[in-house]
Scaffold this motif. Sequence first.
Motif, PDB file in Angstrom:
ATOM      1  N   ILE A  90     -11.377  -9.675  -2.424  1.00 58.05           N
ATOM      2  CA  ILE A  90     -10.566 -10.548  -1.572  1.00 58.05           C
ATOM      3  C   ILE A  90     -11.367 -10.748  -0.291  1.00 58.05           C
ATOM      4  O   ILE A  90     -11.647  -9.781   0.416  1.00 58.05           O
ATOM      5  CB  ILE A  90      -9.210  -9.906  -1.231  1.00 58.05           C
ATOM      6  N   PRO A  91     -11.740 -11.970   0.018  1.00 58.14           N
ATOM      7  CA  PRO A  91     -12.533 -12.168   1.237  1.00 58.14           C
ATOM      8  C   PRO A  91     -11.695 -11.841   2.477  1.00 58.14           C
ATOM      9  O   PRO A  91     -10.554 -12.300   2.593  1.00 58.14           O
ATOM     10  CB  PRO A  91     -12.901 -13.653   1.194  1.00 58.14           C
ATOM     11  N   PRO A  92     -12.228 -11.021   3.352  1.00 61.39           N
ATOM     12  CA  PRO A  92     -11.465 -10.682   4.562  1.00 61.39           C
ATOM     13  C   PRO A  92     -11.353 -11.885   5.493  1.00 61.39           C
ATOM     14  O   PRO A  92     -12.256 -12.722   5.556  1.00 61.39           O
ATOM     15  CB  PRO A  92     -12.292  -9.571   5.204  1.00 61.39           C
ATOM     16  N   LEU A  93     -10.234 -11.957   6.170  1.00 63.92           N
ATOM     17  CA  LEU A  93     -10.037 -13.001   7.161  1.00 63.92           C
ATOM     18  C   LEU A  93     -11.076 -12.840   8.260  1.00 63.92           C
ATOM     19  O   LEU A  93     -11.252 -11.745   8.799  1.00 63.92           O
ATOM     20  CB  LEU A  93      -8.633 -12.908   7.757  1.00 63.92           C
ATOM     21  N   ASP A  94     -11.785 -13.890   8.563  1.00 65.90           N
ATOM     22  CA  ASP A  94     -12.829 -13.871   9.583  1.00 65.90           C
ATOM     23  C   ASP A  94     -12.212 -13.651  10.961  1.00 65.90           C
ATOM     24  O   ASP A  94     -11.204 -14.261  11.307  1.00 65.90           O
ATOM     25  CB  ASP A  94     -13.585 -15.208   9.549  1.00 65.90           C
ATOM     26  N   SER A  95     -12.831 -12.788  11.750  1.00 68.59           N
ATOM     27  CA  SER A  95     -12.296 -12.482  13.084  1.00 68.59           C
ATOM     28  C   SER A  95     -12.305 -13.689  14.010  1.00 68.59           C
ATOM     29  O   SER A  95     -11.560 -13.729  14.985  1.00 68.59           O
ATOM     30  CB  SER A  95     -13.070 -11.327  13.724  1.00 68.59           C
ATOM     31  N   ASN A  96     -13.106 -14.695  13.714  1.00 66.19           N
ATOM     32  CA  ASN A  96     -13.139 -15.905  14.538  1.00 66.19           C
ATOM     33  C   ASN A  96     -12.056 -16.908  14.163  1.00 66.19           C
ATOM     34  O   ASN A  96     -11.891 -17.916  14.836  1.00 66.19           O
ATOM     35  CB  ASN A  96     -14.513 -16.582  14.438  1.00 66.19           C
ATOM     36  N   ASN A  97     -11.352 -16.652  13.059  1.00 68.19           N
ATOM     37  CA  ASN A  97     -10.318 -17.575  12.583  1.00 68.19           C
ATOM     38  C   ASN A  97      -8.972 -16.885  12.411  1.00 68.19           C
ATOM     39  O   ASN A  97      -8.264 -17.129  11.445  1.00 68.19           O
ATOM     40  CB  ASN A  97     -10.740 -18.203  11.247  1.00 68.19           C
ATOM     41  N   GLU A  98      -8.603 -16.024  13.340  1.00 68.06           N
ATOM     42  CA  GLU A  98      -7.338 -15.307  13.239  1.00 68.06           C
ATOM     43  C   GLU A  98      -6.185 -16.225  13.642  1.00 68.06           C
ATOM     44  O   GLU A  98      -6.153 -16.708  14.764  1.00 68.06           O
ATOM     45  CB  GLU A  98      -7.351 -14.064  14.125  1.00 68.06           C
TER      46      GLU A  98
END
Length: 173
Positions: A4-12
């Motif tokens: 599962i690709p982790p949610l990018d910290s720049n797109n929270e």
Amino acid sequence: MARIPPLDSNNEPAELKPVFDQLRATRGSVPGMYRALAHQPAILAAHRAYFHAALDAGILPRPFKEKIAWRVARLRGSEYSSASHRRYALKHGVDEAELAAMDRGDYSAMAPREAAALQFAEAMVREQGAVDDATYNLLQRHFTPPEIVEIAALVGIMELASALGAVFGLAPD
């Protein structure tokens, strides 16, 4: 590699800000588990609320609960949860010798109260919740009903976290 690709910290997303801010405050960062669960915000929020109640808050001391969390992760064979809770246990004052003894299932140097809780946690994992009366009675001699609920809830959420870490293919943070 994570399944599962982790949610990018720049797109929270803004809706996750309260949960992620709480994680940064209590954990120092947003662990991979929560970045994976972020694909379903309601599940992320529920998981975090349960985990917060069982581990970060409550009536039992955090170092004690980190011992339980780490032991459950080790019993479940979760590299992800084991690494995280080893780090948190050390941060909260648990020493390497204690962790090594616990990893062997040796609770003889611990206070009877801690040993009873770890034996209970181990029985919960190994017996899939079917803890025998002798193990439960030992726990009950050392803990109040609210404390027992907290311990059992912690074991349960650690089992879930360990399973999710394996299913999602999470590497230790």
